[in-house]
Design an enzyme around this catalytic site. Structure first.
Site, mmCIF file in Angstrom:
data_model
loop_
_atom_site.group_PDB
_atom_site.id
_atom_site.type_symbol
_atom_site.label_atom_id
_atom_site.label_comp_id
_atom_site.label_asym_id
_atom_site.label_seq_id
_atom_site.Cartn_x
_atom_site.Cartn_y
_atom_site.Cartn_z
ATOM 1 N N HIS A 180 -53.550 -16.000 13.775
ATOM 2 C CA HIS A 180 -54.126 -16.785 14.869
ATOM 3 C C HIS A 180 -55.001 -15.880 15.710
ATOM 4 C CE1 HIS A 180 -54.412 -19.349 18.453
ATOM 5 N NE2 HIS A 180 -54.084 -20.348 17.664
ATOM 6 N N ASP A 198 -50.573 -24.624 12.401
ATOM 7 C CA ASP A 198 -51.367 -25.496 11.528
ATOM 8 C C ASP A 198 -50.766 -25.583 10.127
ATOM 9 O OD1 ASP A 198 -53.492 -26.038 13.427
ATOM 10 O OD2 ASP A 198 -54.077 -23.966 13.161
#
Length: 437
Positions: free
Chosen positions: A313, A371
């Site tokens: 991320h 995600d």
């Protein structure tokens, strides 16, 4: 804001006079250097592509510590909100700054529940789209169109207008997302039902048909509610900054949120979970678990061009706190639906194991992110991959509204106007066309 006693001094090697810059301290997080008077005093701008080192506003809503893997909504850790509160409580918190009492929650839930229907004309608006249009293309149009149907609440500077448009947007987004889905699959629209929870109502509008009654599975409803909570806000990301910049011009709230939806569509932002599932499906076609070693080898090869989607991320340099929660939900859903033997899910779990144990990924902190898990959960629930980002937009709407309202109420807010470092041609003269070339 009160400036710190400590100041920054900016000096120049060309003999220009130095200048002092105020420093402001937040309650937590890095201090910021105030450069607002820089251009006026020394005729220079700062250069920060992507605004990665620039605080564009002061905010009291969401705080992220990427090194610690910490996410706070109004000071509350995401782990506590996701396990002890539901999505509408989280909405109330983001909008109002405090968690609701029992009475406040009932009143807020009642208000949202009784604004879930959309104008019937929306159905005719939908018919203008091709059936195979991407749901995000449809949703961008539908959200923007709300300002044409609810023009009694479009004055962004009127607190009452902002309040009612906030309720309308939060309430109607599930209806719009489910309508976009039903339209693309050619099924009848399902109207909202007031005796269901926010997430339960969304699930029914998505999967019910007029042929038979639909009873939402509580495990799946809880999973969807958690997805909403985990995606409700995430500080000054690209789509939130877009909503703030768009709203800074004084445009109506529906238009500002539509701009956020459009920004979220990008594969580097809201489209990341869609990209992660597409990657898994491509891997399955290429041989699945049997060929996972070859895929990982390609990921490690910088020249292969193969990227590992759903891992790592930009902000979190530690484990994404939302991913831990979504991982729990992922296994609950797979257990409830008996899907652990599904080839895609077996592949996902094998990839997760490698990423958590292989030194290459551990050293680079390429942990599975939210995600990765939310994509797996949504696929298990039966949501098509193309709808993932629309559900993200549904969840993020409350964060966008809270950020927009905060900006409008900030006495220091101005219309956004980034500067540039111009590297093009200096002034030149037009010559007649017969003398060019």
């Amino acid at each position: 804001m009160t400036p710190s006693d400590v100041k920054a001094t900016l000096s120049f090697s060309d003999g220009s006079p130095s200048m002092e810059l105020p420093i402001y301290k937040g309650t937590i997080g890095p201090d910021v250097i105030d450069i607002r008077k820089l251009y006026g005093q020394v005729g220079k701008f700062t250069y920060d592509p992507g605004f990665l080192s620039t605080a564009s506003c002061n905010s009291t809503i969401t705080y992220i510590d990427g090194d610690k893997g910490e996410l706070l909504y109004r000071g509350y850790p995401i782990e506590q909100l996701a396990t002890q509160c539901d999505f509408l409580e989280t909405c109330y918190l983001l909008l109002n700054g405090e968690l609701p009492t029992g009475d406040q929650k009932s009143e807020f839930s009642h208000l949202v529940t009784h604004h879930t229907m959309v104008n019937e004309q929306m159905q005719f608006f939908l018919r203008g789209f091709r059936r195979d249009a991407h749901p995000m293309a449809i949703l961008t149009g539908l959200v923007g169109a709300l300002s044409a149907f609810y023009h009694d609440s479009t004055d962004i500077h009127n607190p009452e207008h902002r309040a009612i448009s906030a309720i309308r947007l939060i309430a109607k987004m599930p209806t719009l997302v489910s309508m976009a889905y039903k339209y693309t699959v050619g099924q009848p629209y399902i109207y909202p039902k007031n005796d269901l929870s926010y997430a339960g109502n969304f699930m029914r509008m998505m999967f019910a048909t007029p042929c038979e009654e639909y009873a939402p599975n509580e495990v799946l409803v809880r999973a969807m509610d958690r997805i909403f909570i985990l995606h409700a806000d995430h500080e000054q990301n690209a789509s939130t900054s877009t909503v703030r910049l768009c709203g800074s011009s004084g445009t109506n709230p529906f238009a500002a949120i539509a701009a956020g939806v459009a920004c979220l569509w990008g594969p580097a932002h809201g489209g990341a979970n869609e990209a992660a599932l597409n990657m898994l499906e491509d891997m399955q076609k290429a041989g699945g678990v049997e060929k996972i070693g070859e895929f990982v080898k390609q990921v490690k090869d910088k020249n292969s061009g193969i990227k590992l989607m759903g891992f790592g991320h930009r902000v979190y340099k530690n484990y994404d706190p939302r991913a831990k929660l979504m991982r729990e939900t992922c296994h609950e859903v797979l257990d409830a639906l008996g899907l652990h033997d599904d080839p895609i899910f077996k592949l996902a779990m094998a990839l997760e194991k490698i990423a958590l144990e292989d030194e290459y990924f551990v050293a680079r902190k390429l942990y599975p992110n939210v995600d990765f898990y939310s994509g797996i959960v949504q696929r298990a629930i039966g949501i098509p991959v193309t709808l993932f980002t629309a559900i993200f937009a549904l969840a993020r709407t409350v964060g966008w509204i809270a950020q927009l309202n905060e900006m409008i109420g900030d006495p220091e807010y101005k219309i956004g106007r980034p500067r540039q470092l111009f590297t093009g041609s200096t002034q030149r003269q037009v010559v007649s066309i017969d003398k060019r070339g």
